[in-house]
Write a protein that holds these residues in place. Structure first.
Motif, mmCIF file in Angstrom:
data_model
loop_
_atom_site.group_PDB
_atom_site.id
_atom_site.type_symbol
_atom_site.label_atom_id
_atom_site.label_comp_id
_atom_site.label_asym_id
_atom_site.label_seq_id
_atom_site.Cartn_x
_atom_site.Cartn_y
_atom_site.Cartn_z
ATOM 1 N N TYR A 174 -10.169 -0.878 -1.512
ATOM 2 C CA TYR A 174 -10.731 -0.769 -2.854
ATOM 3 C C TYR A 174 -11.883 0.214 -2.823
ATOM 4 O O TYR A 174 -12.683 0.236 -1.875
ATOM 5 C CB TYR A 174 -11.205 -2.124 -3.381
ATOM 6 C CG TYR A 174 -10.042 -3.010 -3.769
ATOM 7 C CD1 TYR A 174 -9.518 -3.928 -2.866
ATOM 8 C CD2 TYR A 174 -9.444 -2.877 -5.020
ATOM 9 C CE1 TYR A 174 -8.413 -4.703 -3.216
ATOM 10 C CE2 TYR A 174 -8.355 -3.654 -5.366
ATOM 11 C CZ TYR A 174 -7.841 -4.558 -4.461
ATOM 12 O OH TYR A 174 -6.751 -5.312 -4.800
ATOM 13 N N HIS A 192 -5.622 -1.291 -4.057
ATOM 14 C CA HIS A 192 -4.361 -2.030 -4.030
ATOM 15 C C HIS A 192 -4.374 -2.976 -2.831
ATOM 16 O O HIS A 192 -5.178 -2.852 -1.914
ATOM 17 C CB HIS A 192 -3.162 -1.085 -3.915
ATOM 18 C CG HIS A 192 -1.937 -1.577 -4.632
ATOM 19 N ND1 HIS A 192 -1.084 -2.523 -4.102
ATOM 20 C CD2 HIS A 192 -1.428 -1.247 -5.840
ATOM 21 C CE1 HIS A 192 -0.096 -2.751 -4.956
ATOM 22 N NE2 HIS A 192 -0.275 -1.989 -6.034
ATOM 23 N N THR A 193 -3.451 -3.923 -2.864
ATOM 24 C CA THR A 193 -3.242 -4.851 -1.743
ATOM 25 C C THR A 193 -1.837 -4.684 -1.194
ATOM 26 O O THR A 193 -0.956 -4.120 -1.844
ATOM 27 C CB THR A 193 -3.409 -6.318 -2.188
ATOM 28 O OG1 THR A 193 -2.388 -6.627 -3.148
ATOM 29 C CG2 THR A 193 -4.767 -6.563 -2.796
ATOM 30 N N ARG A 243 -9.932 -12.063 0.299
ATOM 31 C CA ARG A 243 -10.360 -10.748 -0.185
ATOM 32 C C ARG A 243 -11.522 -10.828 -1.181
ATOM 33 O O ARG A 243 -12.538 -10.131 -0.989
ATOM 34 C CB ARG A 243 -9.176 -10.008 -0.798
ATOM 35 C CG ARG A 243 -8.120 -9.559 0.216
ATOM 36 C CD ARG A 243 -7.102 -8.672 -0.470
ATOM 37 N NE ARG A 243 -6.000 -8.294 0.397
ATOM 38 C CZ ARG A 243 -4.762 -8.779 0.313
ATOM 39 N NH1 ARG A 243 -4.473 -9.694 -0.612
ATOM 40 N NH2 ARG A 243 -3.812 -8.369 1.124
ATOM 41 N N GLU A 255 -4.268 -0.657 -8.795
ATOM 42 C CA GLU A 255 -4.773 -1.884 -9.385
ATOM 43 C C GLU A 255 -6.250 -1.675 -9.711
ATOM 44 O O GLU A 255 -7.001 -1.149 -8.877
ATOM 45 C CB GLU A 255 -4.612 -3.049 -8.407
ATOM 46 C CG GLU A 255 -5.163 -4.357 -8.927
ATOM 47 C CD GLU A 255 -5.127 -5.439 -7.860
ATOM 48 O OE1 GLU A 255 -4.904 -5.114 -6.686
ATOM 49 O OE2 GLU A 255 -5.360 -6.607 -8.209
ATOM 50 N N PRO A 301 -8.158 -9.989 -6.582
ATOM 51 C CA PRO A 301 -8.632 -9.681 -5.225
ATOM 52 C C PRO A 301 -9.903 -8.846 -5.186
ATOM 53 O O PRO A 301 -10.600 -8.843 -4.176
ATOM 54 C CB PRO A 301 -7.452 -8.922 -4.608
ATOM 55 C CG PRO A 301 -6.672 -8.399 -5.763
ATOM 56 C CD PRO A 301 -6.838 -9.412 -6.851
ATOM 57 N N LEU A 324 0.837 -1.201 0.000
ATOM 58 C CA LEU A 324 0.000 0.000 0.000
ATOM 59 C C LEU A 324 0.870 1.249 0.000
ATOM 60 O O LEU A 324 0.390 2.350 -0.302
ATOM 61 C CB LEU A 324 -0.950 0.011 1.200
ATOM 62 C CG LEU A 324 -2.116 -0.972 1.177
ATOM 63 C CD1 LEU A 324 -3.148 -0.617 2.237
ATOM 64 C CD2 LEU A 324 -2.786 -1.033 -0.186
ATOM 65 N N THR A 350 -2.971 -6.254 3.979
ATOM 66 C CA THR A 350 -3.683 -4.980 3.947
ATOM 67 C C THR A 350 -4.288 -4.752 2.566
ATOM 68 O O THR A 350 -3.791 -5.271 1.571
ATOM 69 C CB THR A 350 -2.727 -3.832 4.275
ATOM 70 O OG1 THR A 350 -1.660 -3.827 3.307
ATOM 71 C CG2 THR A 350 -2.125 -4.012 5.663
ATOM 72 N N SER A 351 -5.338 -3.947 2.499
ATOM 73 C CA SER A 351 -5.931 -3.621 1.195
ATOM 74 C C SER A 351 -6.979 -2.535 1.347
ATOM 75 O O SER A 351 -7.539 -2.329 2.429
ATOM 76 C CB SER A 351 -6.570 -4.852 0.535
ATOM 77 O OG SER A 351 -7.638 -5.353 1.316
#
Length: 672
Positions: A631, A622-623, A659, A602, A610, A382, A628-629
């Protein structure tokens, strides 16, 4: 059958009823009932009621909230169901639901925020017995959510042998009466809350201290372990069920060590010293209650005895409650399977926060604490979208760089070996031809040495023909950023991103107490898990700072950052990112690949990924490898943020499935 106050029934009547229903597994003693229920100042008498059949007890519920005046820090917003028991022959007739609703209505009137099953300060159970699946399922049907799995352990002791300790045995001794004030101060400072409260309650009995084993270093109390037996003035939780045993039962726990000396084997030795003392006093069996540290105690020969499912219900009614319950259950199942020790999730829909849940703990170690919005996570990749991408977008807005600039225009050395035509957009979209990864850490290469190795690289494919996710490309972007700005990347990010948005816990090379962190992987060479040390090995040897990894942050700060993205780059009226460049960053630059990439971000993949199946094609985020992520689905006006430290258990793949399944669950139940 009318509801009657539980106090209308005698302790003898209640214990007889209890033992007819539960006595084979959890035998109740009249003294224990008086101590934990009728004698507890936290009992809510009007909420604790019973039903009778022809004058004989047929079921009851015990409800509590913390009401005592004490210096211990206790949560007064939680209600507890200490126990709910209905006669076996009368189950399925609605009596349990009627008793539960009565208690829940009382909790709602008192404006309690949450109801927990068990876990009250004078509890009988930390949750629903795990082997009673019917009861757990029934409570789920009433809106209660599974949270964690807790364990009681047991070991039969041999009086002829004792544990050998790693540290000097003279450091461990039973606390004496004149040392009890030191114990209270130690607990107040190091373990405020339940453990401090339990010690205060113990002292009110006039006890002499024999129930505490202390760890002393240079004359100072640095750790404690509670020990209990049949002579103890209170029936402690680890000896509640002593009638099940023919011999003498002893109990151990809780256990606590000062943070400054953890990781040196003192915790294990303190338990050993406590067990040796109980054996000396005549204990044939020792039990340890309510713990998740099963592997820790297994080292001393303890085995799983009983297990419990902790469950809770949030009383606050708001949009997303149905989906929130599903999300909690989903994530708790992942925690129970040891995908991660804890998880924090926030979901915003149309600008409204509809899910804000923190489950589990930061680790499974003795000093573990519940995760919160302030828990500091290694954000891993991230970093690419919280640092590198927004800096690039700012430089594009300022006209200092151009997406189609050659990288070699800023870093001439990079142009060697056929890389002279690689453009900034190629690095940002992982389409440069650079390889995915190199193990620079194996040779302990510094930042400059890593640069020099990348200069030597040859392209492994023609630019803009494939997407190969490459840390090397983002490392080169750091060189570009620092050349253009004249600042180190972390200094620029603090000045132009984090400080203006008040993201005070977002930084490289953080310096917090260990309790603030969600630690990552266990490493032999440091003798423990990584606390505040970047997980990415290359970044670690580059000094902890890079454009591809190294950032630490919290859910509170990530929420600020994603809100800025939702608001077209604006934070509290200040333009952090230009809306046109933010829009550009969300465009698909890689139509030739199933892996859709924007500038740094992403996008929703054309194949598996994901993002999942149900978020729209207007989704970006992003992941991070650590778990962690985030969206953001522009079309649905939906933002999903998830922080875990899944690498705590090592390199494993379940997060890859977690995810997309989680995202699908949220979208499918968005209106619940």
């Amino acid at each position: 059958m009318e509801l009657r106050h539980l106090g209308e029934f005698s302790t003898e009547e209640i214990t007889e009823f209890w033992n007819r229903e539960l006595g084979d597994s959890f035998p109740m003693q009249e003294r224990l009932w008086e101590q934990n229920t009728f004698g507890d100042l936290n009992l809510i008498e009007e909420a604790s009621v019973a039903v009778a059949e022809e004058g004989r007890l047929a079921g009851f519920i015990v409800a509590k909230r913390f009401q005592e005046q004490t210096e211990a820090e206790m949560n007064r917003d939680i209600g507890w169901i200490q126990c709910l028991l209905v006669k076996r022959e009368m189950r399925g007739l609605g009596l349990g639901r009627r008793l539960l609703k009565h208690a829940e209505d009382m909790f709602a009137q008192a404006e309690m925020k949450q109801i927990r099953l068990g876990r009250d300060p004078w509890h009988y159970f930390p949750g629903v017995p795990a082997d009673d699946t019917l009861t757990a399922n029934w409570f789920e049907s009433q809106g209660y959510v599974r949270e964690s799995l807790e364990t009681d352990l047991m070991r039969k002791m041999d009086r002829k042998s004792t544990y050998e300790m790693e540290n000097p045995s003279e450091q461990f001794k039973v606390i004496e009466p004149h040392e009890l004030p030191d114990l209270l101060e130690f607990l107040k400072t190091n373990f405020p809350g339940r453990w401090h409260y339990e010690a205060l309650s113990y002292l009110e009995t006039g006890a002499a201290g024999r129930e505490f084993m202390g760890l002393y270093i240079e004359g100072m109390l640095k750790g404690f372990c509670r020990i209990n037996d049949s002579v103890s003035p209170l029936i402690a939780q680890n000896v509640y069920w002593s009638p099940l045993f023919d011999g003498e039962l002893g109990g151990i726990g809780p256990l606590g060590i000062n943070r400054s000396i953890r990781g040196r084997g003192y915790g294990l030795d303190l338990v050993k010293a406590a067990a040796n003392e109980l054996v000396r006093r005549g204990s044939d069996v020792i039990t340890i209650d309510w713990t998740q540290l099963v592997p820790f105690y297994e080292k001393m020969g303890f085995n799983v005895w009983k297990q419990y499912i902790t469950m809770a219900k949030t009383l606050k009614s708001e949009k997303g409650d149905g989906m929130k319950s599903l999300v909690r259950t989903f994530l708790q199942n992942e925690i129970d399977k040891q995908v991660t020790p804890g998880a924090i999730i926030r979901v915003r829909h149309k600008g409204e926060l509809i899910v804000d849940e923190a489950l589990g703990t930061n680790s499974l170690e003795n000093e573990r604490v519940p995760v919160t919005g302030k828990t500091v996570y290694d954000m891993a990749s991230l970093t690419k979208v919280m640092v590198t991408t927004p800096i690039i977008l700012q430089l594009l807005e300022q006209g200092q760089i151009y997406l189609h600039d050659r990288v070699a225009a800023f870093v001439p050395e990079f142009g060697a070996n056929g890389k002279e035509n690689v453009r900034l957009r190629h690095l940002l979209t992982h389409s440069s031809g650079l390889p995915a990864h190199r193990h620079y850490f194996a040779d302990r290469l510094t930042k400059q040495q890593v640069y020099e190795e990348i200069y030597k690289e040859q392209l492994v494919y023609e630019p803009e023909t494939q997407v190969v996710y490459s840390d090397l490309g983002f490392i080169m972007l750091m060189a570009v950023i620092e050349k253009v700005t004249g600042q180190r990347i972390e200094a620029y990010a603090e000045q132009h991103l984090f400080a203006p948005m008040g993201m005070n816990d977002t930084k490289f090379l953080p310096d917090y107490e260990n309790s603030r962190y969600a630690p990552t992987e266990f490493l032999e060479h440091i003798g423990g898990h990584k606390y505040g040390i970047v997980h990415d090995d290359n970044t670690e040897f580059m000094g902890g700072i890079s454009a591809h990894a190294g950032l630490f942050s919290t859910m509170d700060d990530l929420s600020i950052f994603t809100k800025m993205l939702e608001n077209d780059g604006v934070h509290n009226g200040d333009q952090i990112l230009h809306p046109l460049w933010l829009e550009k960053a969300r465009q698909d630059f890689t139509p030739y690949s199933d892996d859709a990439r924007g500038i740094g971000f992403e996008l929703k993949a054309r194949g598996a990924g994901p993002v999942g199946d149900l978020l729209s094609s207007k989704t970006y985020g992003h992941t991070g490898y650590t778990g962690t992520s985030f969206y953001i689905d522009i079309e649905r006006q939906l933002t999903i943020m998830l922080l875990t430290n899944r690498v705590y258990f090592g390199h494993q793949d379940p997060i890859i499935r977690l995810r997309p399944r989680l995202h699908n669950l949220i979208v499918a139940n968005l209106e619940q």
